[in-house]
Scaffold this active site. Structure first.
Site, mmCIF file in Angstrom:
data_model
loop_
_atom_site.group_PDB
_atom_site.id
_atom_site.type_symbol
_atom_site.label_atom_id
_atom_site.label_comp_id
_atom_site.label_asym_id
_atom_site.label_seq_id
_atom_site.Cartn_x
_atom_site.Cartn_y
_atom_site.Cartn_z
ATOM 1 N N SER A 29 -2.682 -3.252 11.142
ATOM 2 C CA SER A 29 -3.158 -4.403 10.299
ATOM 3 C C SER A 29 -2.737 -5.497 11.325
ATOM 4 O O SER A 29 -1.385 -5.918 11.618
ATOM 5 C CB SER A 29 -2.404 -4.697 9.047
ATOM 6 O OG SER A 29 -2.908 -3.792 8.028
ATOM 7 N N HIS A 60 -15.066 -4.061 7.780
ATOM 8 C CA HIS A 60 -13.691 -3.463 8.108
ATOM 9 C C HIS A 60 -14.064 -2.956 9.652
ATOM 10 O O HIS A 60 -14.874 -2.073 9.899
ATOM 11 C CB HIS A 60 -13.281 -2.402 7.494
ATOM 12 C CG HIS A 60 -11.868 -2.126 7.420
ATOM 13 N ND1 HIS A 60 -11.143 -1.405 6.468
ATOM 14 C CD2 HIS A 60 -10.908 -2.436 8.210
ATOM 15 C CE1 HIS A 60 -9.915 -1.594 6.952
ATOM 16 N NE2 HIS A 60 -9.788 -2.130 7.978
ATOM 17 N N HIS A 82 -6.803 4.947 5.777
ATOM 18 C CA HIS A 82 -5.408 5.000 4.987
ATOM 19 C C HIS A 82 -5.569 5.892 3.965
ATOM 20 O O HIS A 82 -6.621 5.984 3.248
ATOM 21 C CB HIS A 82 -5.223 3.508 4.496
ATOM 22 C CG HIS A 82 -4.887 2.538 5.342
ATOM 23 N ND1 HIS A 82 -5.705 1.828 5.905
ATOM 24 C CD2 HIS A 82 -3.641 2.327 5.957
ATOM 25 C CE1 HIS A 82 -5.292 0.842 6.779
ATOM 26 N NE2 HIS A 82 -4.016 1.168 6.978
ATOM 27 N N TYR A 84 -4.514 5.543 1.176
ATOM 28 C CA TYR A 84 -4.954 4.630 -0.316
ATOM 29 C C TYR A 84 -6.403 4.317 -0.367
ATOM 30 O O TYR A 84 -6.710 3.835 -1.547
ATOM 31 C CB TYR A 84 -3.992 3.276 -0.472
ATOM 32 C CG TYR A 84 -4.095 2.396 0.759
ATOM 33 C CD1 TYR A 84 -5.201 1.614 0.638
ATOM 34 C CD2 TYR A 84 -3.281 2.263 1.469
ATOM 35 C CE1 TYR A 84 -5.534 0.681 1.649
ATOM 36 C CE2 TYR A 84 -3.445 1.305 2.631
ATOM 37 C CZ TYR A 84 -4.578 0.420 2.823
ATOM 38 O OH TYR A 84 -4.745 -0.624 3.661
ATOM 39 N N GLU A 85 -7.125 4.338 0.660
ATOM 40 C CA GLU A 85 -8.593 4.185 0.469
ATOM 41 C C GLU A 85 -9.160 5.328 -0.396
ATOM 42 O O GLU A 85 -10.408 5.170 -0.598
ATOM 43 C CB GLU A 85 -9.164 4.007 1.944
ATOM 44 C CG GLU A 85 -8.804 2.514 2.587
ATOM 45 C CD GLU A 85 -9.125 2.568 3.844
ATOM 46 O OE1 GLU A 85 -10.374 2.157 4.022
ATOM 47 O OE2 GLU A 85 -8.540 2.725 4.990
ATOM 48 N N ALA A 112 2.091 -2.614 10.005
ATOM 49 C CA ALA A 112 2.696 -3.666 9.360
ATOM 50 C C ALA A 112 3.668 -2.901 8.364
ATOM 51 O O ALA A 112 3.163 -2.198 7.818
ATOM 52 C CB ALA A 112 1.698 -4.542 8.746
ATOM 53 N N MET A 210 2.408 1.793 4.042
ATOM 54 C CA MET A 210 1.421 2.653 3.566
ATOM 55 C C MET A 210 0.558 3.301 4.583
ATOM 56 O O MET A 210 -0.586 3.643 4.398
ATOM 57 C CB MET A 210 0.374 2.003 2.703
ATOM 58 C CG MET A 210 1.122 1.035 1.967
ATOM 59 S SD MET A 210 -0.169 -0.124 0.835
ATOM 60 C CE MET A 210 1.083 -1.543 0.125
ATOM 61 N N SER A 211 1.295 3.676 5.647
ATOM 62 C CA SER A 211 0.352 4.414 6.814
ATOM 63 C C SER A 211 1.409 5.288 7.727
ATOM 64 O O SER A 211 2.406 5.604 7.296
ATOM 65 C CB SER A 211 -0.282 3.322 7.704
ATOM 66 O OG SER A 211 0.419 2.686 8.396
ATOM 67 N N ASN A 234 6.909 -8.888 6.448
ATOM 68 C CA ASN A 234 7.244 -9.713 5.232
ATOM 69 C C ASN A 234 8.550 -9.040 4.780
ATOM 70 O O ASN A 234 8.679 -7.840 4.906
ATOM 71 C CB ASN A 234 6.256 -9.657 4.045
ATOM 72 C CG ASN A 234 5.858 -7.974 3.589
ATOM 73 O OD1 ASN A 234 5.051 -7.556 4.579
ATOM 74 N ND2 ASN A 234 6.523 -7.516 2.750
ATOM 75 N N HIS A 246 -1.251 -10.113 1.062
ATOM 76 C CA HIS A 246 -1.932 -9.579 2.310
ATOM 77 C C HIS A 246 -2.043 -10.556 3.212
ATOM 78 O O HIS A 246 -1.715 -10.518 4.513
ATOM 79 C CB HIS A 246 -3.121 -8.651 1.988
ATOM 80 C CG HIS A 246 -3.548 -8.083 3.202
ATOM 81 N ND1 HIS A 246 -2.935 -6.855 3.781
ATOM 82 C CD2 HIS A 246 -4.919 -8.316 3.930
ATOM 83 C CE1 HIS A 246 -3.698 -6.582 4.831
ATOM 84 N NE2 HIS A 246 -4.712 -7.363 5.016
HETATM 85 N N1 HPA Z 1 5.003 -2.787 1.652
HETATM 86 C C1 HPA Z 1 4.273 -1.776 1.924
HETATM 87 N N2 HPA Z 1 3.544 -2.082 2.876
HETATM 88 C C2 HPA Z 1 3.443 -2.890 3.625
HETATM 89 C C3 HPA Z 1 4.324 -4.094 3.148
HETATM 90 C C4 HPA Z 1 5.362 -3.938 2.238
HETATM 91 O O1 HPA Z 1 5.919 -4.813 1.521
HETATM 92 N N3 HPA Z 1 4.107 -5.211 4.026
HETATM 93 C C5 HPA Z 1 3.205 -4.729 5.072
HETATM 94 N N4 HPA Z 1 2.688 -3.243 4.752
#
Ligand code: HPA
Length: 271
Positions: A29, A60, A82, A84-85, A112, A210-211, A234, A246
């Site tokens: 990302s 996308h 992903h 989760y998709e 990310a 998540m990847s 973050n 996001h």
């Molecule tokens: N958690 C999970 N996946 C993420 C985060 C997070 O805080 N930030 C970016 N991808």
């Protein structure tokens, strides 16, 4: 996902690229900008590649970019699939298998991630030393394809120690403060709860995301040498009293993109 399907995709791409890539890259990302640095690009949309998973997200960006970067032949995924998709794990790792079959024996994977280690701050880059698969699924479940790799792959050094050294040394050379640590994979798409982030911390995670882990498992299965880099976009939930969004993920990766490009380009030169 049969071997035949992997070979069909490989044969389609081989005809377009003519040359074999040395290094595969998966760009997370906001980190797809690295592919813009590739010279003599050949771009192929995922939707045009036989057997590639179909994108669920409209608009996308999903494409393979083939070309030269720092004198190396590379193939980059701008956009990944992903878990989760709703893709199953085998679909998530399908492109890695195809890139390996095309000749790439090295993988640079980026993402990310949320910072769990309290010494981290948003905008830090973290070299992944190891991972924790907290999604309780694995892309290698099911019949093993012996042509790809062994039934029980060793994960003792999933992230190449040589590549970690190269990454740390490169960061020093360009005077970039860099972190290293363990990445924990959770399915998402919800961000974690503060209690889950505490668990992640107790269990030894420095970052959550998540990847990446499915692709790395598949790469290690095929004996690829892997380097993983997380952008801490973050702090994970509950660490700062601040809702997660996001937008912040994208803003942070945008903010550090010059450092990210500088680091990865200099690393690629040495891989
Ligand atoms: N958690 C999970 N996946 C993420 C985060 C997070 O805080 N930030 C970016 N991808």
């Amino acid at each position: 996902m049969s071997l035949k399907k992997i070979m069909e995709s490989k044969e389609y791409l081989e005809k377009r690229f003519k040359k074999s890539p040395e290094i595969a890259m998966i760009l997370g990302s906001g980190l797809g900008v690295l592919a813009d640095e590739i010279k003599d690009k050949i771009i192929i949309k995922y939707e045009d590649i036989p057997n590639f998973p179909k994108s669920t997200v409209k608009g996308h960006k999903g494409q393979l970019v083939f070309g030269e970067l720092m004198g190396k032949k590379v193939i980059a995924m701008q956009g990944r699939f992903h878990y989760y998709e709703g893709y199953d794990m085998k679909q998530v790792v399908f492109p890695v298998r195809v890139m390996n079959m095309l000749g790439a024996k090295k993988l640079l994977v980026t993402n990310a991630a949320g910072g769990v280690n309290k010494n981290f701050k948003p905008g830090d880059l973290m070299i992944i030393e190891d991972h924790i698969n907290f999604a309780f699924n694995n892309p290698l479940i099911g019949k093993n394809h012996n042509d790809l790799g062994p039934r029980f792959p060793d994960m003792s050094h999933a992230y190449s120690a040589d590549f970690i050294d190269i990454a740390l040394e490169t960061a020093k050379e360009i005077e970039l403060q860099i972190k290293k640590g363990t990445y924990m994979f959770l399915t998402g798409p919800t961000y974690e709860t503060p209690a889950e982030v505490k668990v992640a911390s107790y269990l030894g995670a420095d970052a959550v995301g998540m990847s990446t882990v499915p692709e790395v498992i598949s790469a290690v299965h095929m004996k690829m040498k892997v380097l993983g880099i997380s952008c801490i976009t973050n702090m994970a939930a509950g660490i700062l009293d601040k809702p997660l969004d996001h937008k912040e993920v994208i803003e942070t990766s945008e903010r550090i993109k010059d450092q990210f490009i500088m680091l990865t380009k200099n690393i690629i030169k040495k891989l």
